[in-house]
Design an enzyme around this catalytic site. Structure first.
Site, mmCIF file in Angstrom:
data_model
loop_
_atom_site.group_PDB
_atom_site.id
_atom_site.type_symbol
_atom_site.label_atom_id
_atom_site.label_comp_id
_atom_site.label_asym_id
_atom_site.label_seq_id
_atom_site.Cartn_x
_atom_site.Cartn_y
_atom_site.Cartn_z
ATOM 1 N NE ARG A 48 -3.424 -0.240 2.674
ATOM 2 C CZ ARG A 48 -4.533 -0.641 2.076
ATOM 3 N NH1 ARG A 48 -5.149 0.156 1.231
ATOM 4 N NH2 ARG A 48 -5.039 -1.831 2.315
ATOM 5 N N GLY A 88 -0.121 -4.298 10.565
ATOM 6 C CA GLY A 88 -0.723 -3.296 11.452
ATOM 7 C C GLY A 88 -0.229 -1.886 11.232
ATOM 8 C CD GLU A 89 2.961 1.281 6.990
ATOM 9 O OE1 GLU A 89 3.309 2.394 6.565
ATOM 10 O OE2 GLU A 89 3.337 0.215 6.487
ATOM 11 N NE ARG A 90 -6.404 1.492 7.430
ATOM 12 C CZ ARG A 90 -7.361 1.299 8.316
ATOM 13 N NH1 ARG A 90 -7.375 0.214 9.072
ATOM 14 N NH2 ARG A 90 -8.318 2.187 8.479
ATOM 15 C CG ASN A 123 -1.883 -4.530 2.639
ATOM 16 O OD1 ASN A 123 -2.549 -3.556 2.951
ATOM 17 N ND2 ASN A 123 -0.752 -4.832 3.250
#
Length: 288
Positions: A48, A88-90, A123
């Site tokens: 992303r 878990g980047e968001r 993703n």
């Protein structure tokens, strides 16, 4: 049915297709630790490239009110005392926007191949990627695992044509890819533009599409008109008639090769037509 994760890394046939990255890492003993947020970096394999800031803000408000229900997953990076996000980047971005100094995390020791695969497949399962991000993810998985498009499609539970059509988008000029990335145009717009092989004409029609805000049907009509006004293409030589026996022989060979590919062996073939004979070159890797 196996999930995409189990198809890549092995696992029980009873795993559900919607299995998340968090459920996969539960195969190990989980220990949630608090890590300094400045010591955590983004996943280098994150497919992303565009994050919706409004959704990040919404997530931040939820975390502010209810806390973090699910910790992020990280691995130790090459730099001592630092960590790289696996999943878990968001959540990480939301917590950082809240000014948190520490974040809850699960530390896993994974290889680059495992880290990249988890990031890409996680993703892809969310179905929130743009078409160009999805195409890039497919391309990265092909390179990481050194597999064919057919093998990738099988492991992801998708049709080979789906994977192939996505990968074709990477042949578009960078400007058109960026428009897909920013959702200025849709994937169907991009597919219509792919029909134009002349780069200059393709960019001209693309610019008109954006300026005039053309829908897909209008673009397809414009593409058809543009192609009809192009210089006549060289007439391709007619293929010689093929006997029924030869067709049967060719189909038998191809079906046999498909059976080998379905068994998990990454077979690659090259087919050439000569005046007096057909030539099929088969390559079978010594190692899986």
């Amino acid at each position: 049915m196996k999930s995409p994760f189990s198809r890549f890394f092995g696992g029980s046939d009873k795993e559900d297709e919607t299995e998340s990255t968090t459920e996969i890492v539960k195969e190990h003993t989980e220990e949630v630790v608090k890590l300094p947020i400045e010591k955590i970096t983004a996943n280098q394999f994150q497919p992303r490239t565009v994050f919706d800031e409004e959704k990040i803000e919404e997530l931040a408000r939820t975390i502010h009110m209810h806390g973090v229900i699910q910790p992020i997953v990280v691995r130790s990076s090459n730099k001592e005392g630092s960590y790289e996000i696996i999943a878990g980047e968001r959540r990480f971005r939301a917590m950082r926007s809240l000014g948190w100094e520490e974040v809850p995390a699960i530390v896993r020791e994974l290889s680059d191949k495992e880290t990249a695969s988890i990031a890409l497949i996680e993703n892809l399962q969310r179905e929130e990627l743009t078409a160009i991000e999805e195409a890039t993810a497919y391309q990265n998985l092909l390179v990481i695992h050194e597999i064919t498009q057919e093998a990738l499609a099988q492991r992801l539970g998708k049709g080979q044509s789906t994977v192939a059509n996505k990968l074709r988008l990477l042949k578009l000029p960078e400007e058109i890819q960026n428009a897909l990335l920013n959702r200025t145009i849709t994937e169907r717009h991009a597919r219509a533009l792919l029909q134009i092989k002349n780069n200059e004409l393709q960019m001209k029609v693309f610019a008109e599409t954006v300026e005039q805000n053309l829908n897909v049907k209008q673009l397809e009509e414009k593409v058809e008109k543009a192609l009809s006004t192009e210089e006549p293409k060289k007439t391709k030589p007619k293929r010689k008639a093929v006997s029924r026996d030869l067709r049967i022989a060719m189909n038998t060979i191809k079906e046999s090769l498909h059976m080998v590919a379905r068994s998990g062996i990454d077979v690659t073939t090259e087919e050439e037509e000569h005046d007096e004979y057909y030539q099929i070159t088969v390559k079978i890797p010594k190692k899986k």
